[in-house]
Design a protein around this motif. Structure first.
Motif, short mmCIF file in Angstrom:
data_model
loop_
_atom_site.label_atom_id
_atom_site.label_comp_id
_atom_site.label_asym_id
_atom_site.label_seq_id
_atom_site.Cartn_x
_atom_site.Cartn_y
_atom_site.Cartn_z
N GLY A 410 0.82 -1.21 0.00
CA GLY A 410 0.00 0.00 0.00
C GLY A 410 0.85 1.25 0.00
N ALA A 411 0.21 2.38 -0.23
CA ALA A 411 0.88 3.68 -0.17
C ALA A 411 -0.18 4.76 -0.07
CB ALA A 411 1.76 3.91 -1.40
N HIS A 412 0.23 5.92 0.44
CA HIS A 412 -0.66 7.08 0.56
C HIS A 412 0.04 8.31 0.00
CE1 HIS A 412 -3.82 5.58 3.53
NE2 HIS A 412 -2.96 4.56 3.45
N VAL A 413 -0.74 9.22 -0.55
CA VAL A 413 -0.23 10.52 -1.02
C VAL A 413 -1.22 11.59 -0.56
CG1 VAL A 413 0.44 11.93 -3.00
CG2 VAL A 413 0.82 9.45 -3.06
N GLN A 414 -0.67 12.67 0.03
CA GLN A 414 -1.51 13.79 0.48
C GLN A 414 -1.10 15.06 -0.27
OE1 GLN A 414 -3.58 12.26 2.34
NE2 GLN A 414 -2.20 10.53 2.74
N SER A 415 -2.09 15.73 -0.86
CA SER A 415 -1.82 16.97 -1.59
C SER A 415 -3.13 17.71 -1.81
CB SER A 415 -1.17 16.66 -2.95
OG SER A 415 -1.03 17.82 -3.74
N SER A 416 -3.05 19.03 -1.89
CA SER A 416 -4.24 19.83 -2.21
C SER A 416 -4.45 19.93 -3.72
CB SER A 416 -4.11 21.23 -1.61
OG SER A 416 -2.96 21.88 -2.14
N ASP A 417 -3.49 19.41 -4.50
CA ASP A 417 -3.55 19.44 -5.96
C ASP A 417 -3.79 18.01 -6.45
OD1 ASP A 417 -3.09 19.44 -8.69
OD2 ASP A 417 -1.32 20.72 -8.58
N PRO A 418 -5.01 17.68 -6.86
CA PRO A 418 -5.31 16.30 -7.26
C PRO A 418 -4.42 15.77 -8.38
CG PRO A 418 -7.34 17.55 -7.00
CD PRO A 418 -6.21 18.52 -6.90
N GLU A 419 -4.12 16.63 -9.37
CA GLU A 419 -3.31 16.17 -10.49
C GLU A 419 -1.88 15.86 -10.04
OE1 GLU A 419 -2.37 14.53 -13.77
OE2 GLU A 419 -4.42 15.20 -13.38
N ARG A 420 -1.35 16.68 -9.17
CA ARG A 420 0.00 16.42 -8.64
C ARG A 420 0.01 15.11 -7.85
NH1 ARG A 420 3.11 20.07 -4.08
NH2 ARG A 420 5.18 19.09 -4.26
N ALA A 421 -1.01 14.90 -7.05
CA ALA A 421 -1.10 13.66 -6.27
C ALA A 421 -1.18 12.44 -7.19
CB ALA A 421 -2.32 13.70 -5.36
N ARG A 422 -1.93 12.56 -8.28
CA ARG A 422 -2.04 11.45 -9.23
C ARG A 422 -0.69 11.14 -9.88
NH1 ARG A 422 -6.69 14.63 -11.43
NH2 ARG A 422 -8.49 14.07 -10.12
N ARG A 423 0.06 12.18 -10.21
CA ARG A 423 1.38 11.97 -10.83
C ARG A 423 2.32 11.22 -9.89
NH1 ARG A 423 0.79 17.42 -12.55
NH2 ARG A 423 2.28 18.11 -10.95
N VAL A 424 2.29 11.60 -8.62
CA VAL A 424 3.14 10.91 -7.64
C VAL A 424 2.64 9.48 -7.44
CG1 VAL A 424 3.88 10.90 -5.23
CG2 VAL A 424 3.84 13.05 -6.50
N ALA A 425 1.34 9.31 -7.31
CA ALA A 425 0.77 7.97 -7.10
C ALA A 425 1.16 7.02 -8.23
CB ALA A 425 -0.75 8.06 -6.98
#
Length: 475
Positions: A410-425
Motif C-alpha cells: 500500500g501507499a498514501h499521497v496527500q496533496s491539495s492538488d489532485p493532479e499532482r497527487a495522481r502523478r506521484v501515485a
C-alpha cells in the motif's frame, strides 16, 4: 455455544471431534490468561477435509448463479444478524477494541460478501468473439489460510469470492485467533452450505498449512500472512503446480507533499498507521514529509499519538486495545529498541506498557522522527503502533524513499492538488495507493508488488483468482 465447538473441526457438513490430538491454547491478550483451547489438526485431518471438498466440487461448480447468490445472501444476512457476537469474539481472541470491532472489523467483513453478490449478478462467465468462446470456470478445491490480525475480514475476503466462483473450500484460520472462524463455520452451516463445500481445520502453519500447500487434491491456495509464511507456502505448493495467491508483508509510505493540509494530513496519517494497533500489512507506517516542515509535523504527530486512549478493549471509550499476542508484543518491543539504538529521534511512546497498565500486551503509541532508510524501523515490518517520520528535500527524493523497500502493498499521497497527487501515485510501486485518505472500497483490487505478494483480492479481481480460463475455438 462456542465452548462445545472449540476442539472440533467442520468437515463434510458435520462437526467432528478429533481424537488424540494436541490442544492449542487461546490467550486473551488483554489479561494474558488462557481462555480456551482449539484442536491442532494434522495432515490426516487435511486429507479428510480435502477429500470432502473434492467430492463436493463437481456438483457445486455446476450450481447456478442464482443458487450461489442465494447462499451468499443468507451468509450476508446471518453475519449482519450476528455482528455483535463476532465483535465480542474479536475482543476475546485478538484484543480488538470493541468500538473498532463494531465499526470496522465486522462491517468490512460483511461488505466483502455483499460486493461479491453484486459482482456475481453481472459477471459474464462466457464471452464469445467470432468463433471463439472464452469460458471462466471454478478452479477447484481451494485452501484458504487466514491471519490473526483481521480474522473475520480475511475469511470473508477469501470465502465469498470462492463461493461466488463455484469452488469448494478448506479453511485454516490462525490458531492464535480461531474463535471467529468457528463462529463463521456455524454461520455457514446455518446458511445451508452443501456438505463438503466449506470445511474448517484448525492448527498450525507447520502442520495444517504445510499439508494444504502440498496436497495433491488442492488446486489453489490463498494465504494472507507474513512474507516468510508466503514463501514457505509457495515452495510447498510448487511440486503440484497449484495456483498460489499471496497477500503478505508491507512497509507502506505516506507521502505528505508540501501543499497538503498538514494539520489534517498528519493527524489522519498517525491514526491510519496505528489503526488496528498498527497490525495491518498495508498500514502507512513511514510518514514522508518535507524537511522544512519537520518541526511542525513532529508536534502534530506527537499530539495525535498522545491523545490515543489505550486500555481495556471492552470499554467503549478505548481507542486502542493490546497487541494481539505475546510473540508480536515482544517483536514490537524489539523494534522500538532498534529505533532507539539506530539513533532515531523518539518523539513519544517508547518501550514498555502505557502508564497504569501493568499486564496485558499493551504497547505505547510510538513515533520516531529523523528516520533514515538504512534504519531497521524503516525497512522491517513492525506490525505495531509505531510510526517513522522521514524527511525529504523534494518530490523526487520522496518518491525514491517511498520505493526504497522490498515491499509494495500500500501507499498514501496527500496533496491539495489532485493532479499532482495522481502523478506521484503513478510512480509508486505498490498495489494500492490512497490519495487524501479516501473511504475504504471493498471492490478495489488489493495485493502487492515485489515481496508483498502475488495475485489480487477483493471485488472482481478477487473473484477471478478463483477462476480458470478455457478457450473453445470453433464455438
Amino acid at each position: 455455544m462456542l465452548s462445545e465447538r472449540e476442539t472440533q473441526f467442520y468437515i463434510g457438513g458435520n462437526w467432528h471431534e478429533p481424537v488424540n490430538v494436541m490442544r492449542l491454547p487461546v490467550v486473551d491478550p488483554a489479561s494474558e490468561q488462557v481462555i480456551g483451547h482449539v484442536a491442532a489438526g494434522t495432515a490426516n485431518d487435511v486429507d479428510v477435509a480435502a477429500a470432502a471438498a473434492r467430492q463436493a466440487f463437481p456438483a457445486f461448480s455446476k450450481a447456478s448463479v442464482s443458487e450461489r447468490l442465494g447462499l451468499l445472501g443468507r451468509m450476508h444476512a446471518l453475519l449482519k444478524e450476528r455482528a455483535e457476537t463476532f465483535a465480542e469474539a474479536l475482543v476475546m481472541e485478538m484484543g480488538a477494541a470493541i468500538s473498532f470491532a463494531r465499526a470496522s472489523q465486522v462491517p468490512f467483513a460483511t461488505e466483502h460478501i455483499r460486493v461479491q453478490m453484486e459482482i456475481l449478478e453481472k459477471y459474464r462467465f462466457l464471452t464469445i468473439e467470432g468463433r471463439t468462446a472464452t469460458v471462466k470456470e471454478a478452479i477447484g478445491v481451494c485452501a484458504l489460510i487466514t491471519p490473526w490480525n483481521w480474522p473475520l475480514y480475511q475469511i470473508t475476503a477469501k470465502v465469498a469470492p470462492a463461493i461466488a466462483a463455484g469452488c469448494t473450500i478448506v479453511l485454516k484460520p490462525s490458531e492464535l485467533s480461531p474463535y471467529t472462524a468457528l463462529l463463521f463455520a456455524e454461520l455457514m452451516h446455518d446458511a445451508g452450505i452443501p456438505a463438503g463445500v466449506f470445511n474448517l481445520v484448525n492448527g498450525t502453519g507447520e502442520s495444517v498449512g504445510a499439508a494444504l500447500a502440498s496436497h495433491p487434491d488442492v488446486d489453489m491456495i490463498s494465504i494472507t500472512g507474513s512474507t516468510r509464511a508466503g514463501v514457505l507456502v509457495a515452495q510447498a505448493a510448487a511440486p503440484t503446480v497449484k495456483r498460489v495467491v499471496q497477500e503478505l508483508g508491507g512497509k507502506s509510505p505516506n507521502i505528505l507533499l508540501d501543499d497538503a493540509n498538514f494539520s489534517e494530513a498528519v493527524a489522519k496519517g498517525v491514526l491510519a498507521g496505528m489503526r488496528n494497533v498498527g497490525q495491518s500489512c498495508s498500514a502507512p507506517t513511514r510518514m514522508l514529509v518535507p524537511a522544512h516542515r519537520l518541526d511542525q509535523v513532529e508536534e502534530l504527530a506527537s499530539a495525535t499519538a498522545r491523545a490515543i486512549r489505550v486500555g481495556a478493549p471492552l470499554d467503549p471509550s478505548t481507542d486502542m486495545g493490546p497487541i494481539a499476542n505475546r510473540a508480536q508484543f515482544e517483536r514490537v518491543q524489539v523494534m522500538i529498541q532498534a529505533g532507539i539504538d539506530d539513533g532515531a529521534k523518539l518523539l513519544c511512546g517508547g518501550l514498555g506498557r502505557p502508564a497504569g497498565l501493568e499486564s496485558g500486551f499493551f504497547t505505547q503509541p510510538t513515533i520516531f522522527s529523523k528516520v533514515t532508510s538504512d534504519m531497521r524501523i524503516a525497512r522491517e515490518e513492525i506490525f505495531g503502533p509505531v510510526i517513522s517520520i522521514m524527511p525529504y528535500k523534494d518530490d523526487e527524493e520522496a518518491i525514491a524513499i517511498a520505493n526504497d523497500t522490498v515491499y509494495g502493498l500500500g501507499a498514501h499521497v496527500q496533496s491539495s492538488d489532485p493532479e499532482r497527487a495522481r502523478r506521484v501515485a503513478a510512480r509508486i510501486r505498490a498495489g494500492q495507493v490512497h490519495i487524501n485518505y479516501p473511504a475504504w472500497d471493498g471492490a478495489a483490487a488489493f495485493g502487492g508488488y515485489k515481496r508483498s505478494g502475488n495475485g489480487r483480492e477483493y471485488g472482481v479481481y478477487g473473484l477471478e483468482e478463483y477462476l480458470e480460463t478455457k478457450s473453445i475455438l470453433g464455438y
